[in-house]
Design a protein around this motif. Structure first.
Motif, PDB file in Angstrom:
ATOM      1  N   ALA A   1      -1.271  13.627   4.470  1.00 47.01           N
ATOM      2  CA  ALA A   1      -2.428  13.377   3.604  1.00 47.01           C
ATOM      3  C   ALA A   1      -2.586  14.483   2.566  1.00 47.01           C
ATOM      4  O   ALA A   1      -2.917  14.224   1.397  1.00 47.01           O
ATOM      5  CB  ALA A   1      -3.702  13.247   4.440  1.00 47.01           C
TER       6      ALA A   1
ATOM      7  N   CYS B   1      -7.394   7.634  -6.581  1.00 46.86           N
ATOM      8  CA  CYS B   1      -7.526   6.639  -5.510  1.00 46.86           C
ATOM      9  C   CYS B   1      -6.210   5.911  -5.257  1.00 46.86           C
ATOM     10  O   CYS B   1      -5.962   5.453  -4.133  1.00 46.86           O
ATOM     11  CB  CYS B   1      -8.628   5.638  -5.851  1.00 46.86           C
TER      12      CYS B   1
ATOM     13  N   THR C   1       4.432   5.197   5.192  1.00 44.25           N
ATOM     14  CA  THR C   1       4.666   6.170   6.270  1.00 44.25           C
ATOM     15  C   THR C   1       5.577   7.261   5.739  1.00 44.25           C
ATOM     16  O   THR C   1       6.643   7.535   6.286  1.00 44.25           O
ATOM     17  CB  THR C   1       5.311   5.495   7.485  1.00 44.25           C
TER      18      THR C   1
ATOM     19  N   ILE D   1      -4.597   7.712  -2.582  1.00 41.41           N
ATOM     20  CA  ILE D   1      -5.204   7.393  -1.280  1.00 41.41           C
ATOM     21  C   ILE D   1      -4.642   6.072  -0.757  1.00 41.41           C
ATOM     22  O   ILE D   1      -4.314   5.943   0.435  1.00 41.41           O
ATOM     23  CB  ILE D   1      -6.739   7.323  -1.399  1.00 41.41           C
ATOM     24  N   TYR D   2      -4.512   5.105  -1.646  1.00 40.84           N
ATOM     25  CA  TYR D   2      -3.912   3.815  -1.271  1.00 40.84           C
ATOM     26  C   TYR D   2      -2.475   4.021  -0.782  1.00 40.84           C
ATOM     27  O   TYR D   2      -2.063   3.435   0.233  1.00 40.84           O
ATOM     28  CB  TYR D   2      -3.934   2.868  -2.470  1.00 40.84           C
ATOM     29  N   TYR D   3      -1.718   4.859  -1.489  1.00 34.14           N
ATOM     30  CA  TYR D   3      -0.338   5.148  -1.081  1.00 34.14           C
ATOM     31  C   TYR D   3      -0.321   5.756   0.324  1.00 34.14           C
ATOM     32  O   TYR D   3       0.490   5.358   1.171  1.00 34.14           O
ATOM     33  CB  TYR D   3       0.291   6.107  -2.088  1.00 34.14           C
ATOM     34  N   GLN D   4      -1.204   6.701   0.574  1.00 33.32           N
ATOM     35  CA  GLN D   4      -1.257   7.354   1.877  1.00 33.32           C
ATOM     36  C   GLN D   4      -1.550   6.357   2.990  1.00 33.32           C
ATOM     37  O   GLN D   4      -0.989   6.442   4.095  1.00 33.32           O
ATOM     38  CB  GLN D   4      -2.336   8.453   1.858  1.00 33.32           C
ATOM     39  N   ASN D   5      -2.391   5.381   2.706  1.00 32.56           N
ATOM     40  CA  ASN D   5      -2.818   4.422   3.734  1.00 32.56           C
ATOM     41  C   ASN D   5      -1.857   3.248   3.903  1.00 32.56           C
ATOM     42  O   ASN D   5      -2.012   2.461   4.857  1.00 32.56           O
ATOM     43  CB  ASN D   5      -4.217   3.885   3.416  1.00 32.56           C
ATOM     44  N   THR D   6      -0.903   3.108   2.994  1.00 37.90           N
ATOM     45  CA  THR D   6      -0.009   1.947   3.064  1.00 37.90           C
ATOM     46  C   THR D   6       1.456   2.322   3.251  1.00 37.90           C
ATOM     47  O   THR D   6       2.313   1.432   3.270  1.00 37.90           O
ATOM     48  CB  THR D   6      -0.140   1.085   1.794  1.00 37.90           C
TER      49      THR D   6
ATOM     50  N   ASN E   1       0.347  13.725   0.047  1.00 38.45           N
ATOM     51  CA  ASN E   1       0.280  12.443  -0.649  1.00 38.45           C
ATOM     52  C   ASN E   1      -0.964  12.289  -1.518  1.00 38.45           C
ATOM     53  O   ASN E   1      -0.938  11.580  -2.527  1.00 38.45           O
ATOM     54  CB  ASN E   1       0.327  11.290   0.359  1.00 38.45           C
TER      55      ASN E   1
END
Length: 371
Positions: A267, A184, A194, A187-192, A270
């Motif tokens: 995605a 997870c 670029t 996932i946080y890295y991907q969403n925060t 990452n």
């Protein structure tokens, strides 16, 4: 010396470790060759990366076997945790701190700036951010050390809270939970972020502790299967071995063929790429962990490289290669000179690694076993 060691080792796992360290060794010497888009060159570019990933899963498998048996055998307590850590730290810390000090001396000698060195003494150089270029190969050692600490303490704390009756299933639950937590994080890295370049991915995700611990815990998960479903482990070893080859074929060739690059599929890279690599490596464990070899012309050299692999990892890049880069002028267009340079690099690395193992690492390990 090798004869007395061979009988107590698993040839397949030694082979796995040997392949991993040779991939790292050859992957890091590519800078002496002119950059190329040819397949063989690009294959060697990947070797350094995949070598470390093999080490992660293999290390998780081995420490998982040790910790799982310790966890089931007795009342798991803080004493058990420190016993486990003491044995791990005898194995890893003396060599690491010695070579860290050597690297600091080299940096001072060649006038290299070394800010925030204190982080390296506590494995904090890449805990949550990109590490400094100093002693860069130590990033993977930070991942392993934090895995050694987090896993037993997590088991201890969760066990104190829930008082498990079935310790085996509880161990499995703990491992799966840890894998999910660090998955997870990606996932946080991907969403925060670029992140759309492979260089940024390499520094800011692949080499950062908080995003990589699940690779170790996937190996630990395999150790649980080894003990609890050994019949499946043995019966499926050939199928999983072939599956591992297919997975690696996809990683080496398929991603490029399908155009699944980080610029367009961030995605995938990452979040899913690194766990998929760990699963691909894990597919080889059933076959290799069951591969015993008593007589073979490859037995002694494979065992020798395996037992000095930790020393090779610590010495090969920041000590041997960096000193050679600084003091030996090299024209990458002169092929005989380039191949000679690589040969000298390998010989020096193996010689120094053997000496480090024979006169420093092994005596400390013997002291550990006596106590």
């Amino acid at each position: 010396m090798i004869n007395s060691i061979v009988k107590d080792r698993v040839f397949g796992l030694d082979l796995m470790r040997t392949i991993a360290i040779l991939m790292v060794l050859f992957g890091h010497c590519l800078w002496v060759f002119p950059e190329s888009t040819r397949f063989l060159y690009q294959l060697f570019v990947l070797f350094g990366f995949f070598g470390v990933e093999i080490f992660f899963v293999l290390s998780g498998f081995l420490i998982g076997k040790i910790l799982y048996q310790l966890y089931l055998k007795e009342d798991f307590s803080i004493t058990s945790v420190f016993y486990f850590l003491k044995r791990r730290w005898f194995r890893t810390l003396p060599n690491y701190f010695l070579i860290l000090i050597v690297n600091i001396g080299i940096a001072l000698m060649i006038g290299y700036s070394t800010p925030s060195l204190w982080r390296y003494f506590f494995f904090l150089q890449n805990l949550k951010v990109t590490m400094l270029p100093f002693f860069p190969e130590s990033w993977s050692l930070s991942v392993e050390e934090f895995a050694y600490i987090i896993l037993p303490f997590f088991l201890l704390i969760i066990a104190a809270l829930f008082k498990p009756k079935n310790k085996s299933l509880f161990f499995l639950f703990t491992i799966v939970l840890l894998i999910l937590i660090f998955f997870c994080n990606k996932i946080y890295y991907q969403n925060t972020t670029t992140n759309t370049t492979i260089d940024q991915w390499n520094l800011s995700l692949k080499s950062v502790v908080l995003y990589r611990l699940d690779s170790i815990f996937i190996g630990v998960f395999c150790s649980w299967i080894y003990f609890n479903y050994n019949s499946f482990w043995q019966k499926s070893k050939n199928i999983l071995f072939v599956l591992g080859i297919l997975f690696f074929g996809f990683l080496f060739v398929g991603i490029g063929y399908l155009g699944l690059f980080i610029e367009t599929h961030s995605a995938l890279w990452n979040v899913f790429y690194l766990p998929f690599v760990s699963v691909a490596v894990a597919c080889f464990l059933p076959f290799l962990s069951e591969w015993k070899q008593e007589k073979s012309i490859f037995l002694k050299p494979i065992t020798f490289i395996s037992i000095i692999s930790y020393s090779i990892y610590l010495l090969h890049y920041s000590v041997v290669l960096q000193l050679m880069k600084n003091f030996i002028p090299l024209n990458s267009q002169n092929q005989p000179l380039v191949y000679g340079f690589v040969l000298v690099y390998i010989v020096i690395t193996f010689l120094l690694s053997y000496l480090l193992y024979r006169f420093y690492e092994k005596p400390i390990m013997d002291l550990r076993d006596k106590n």
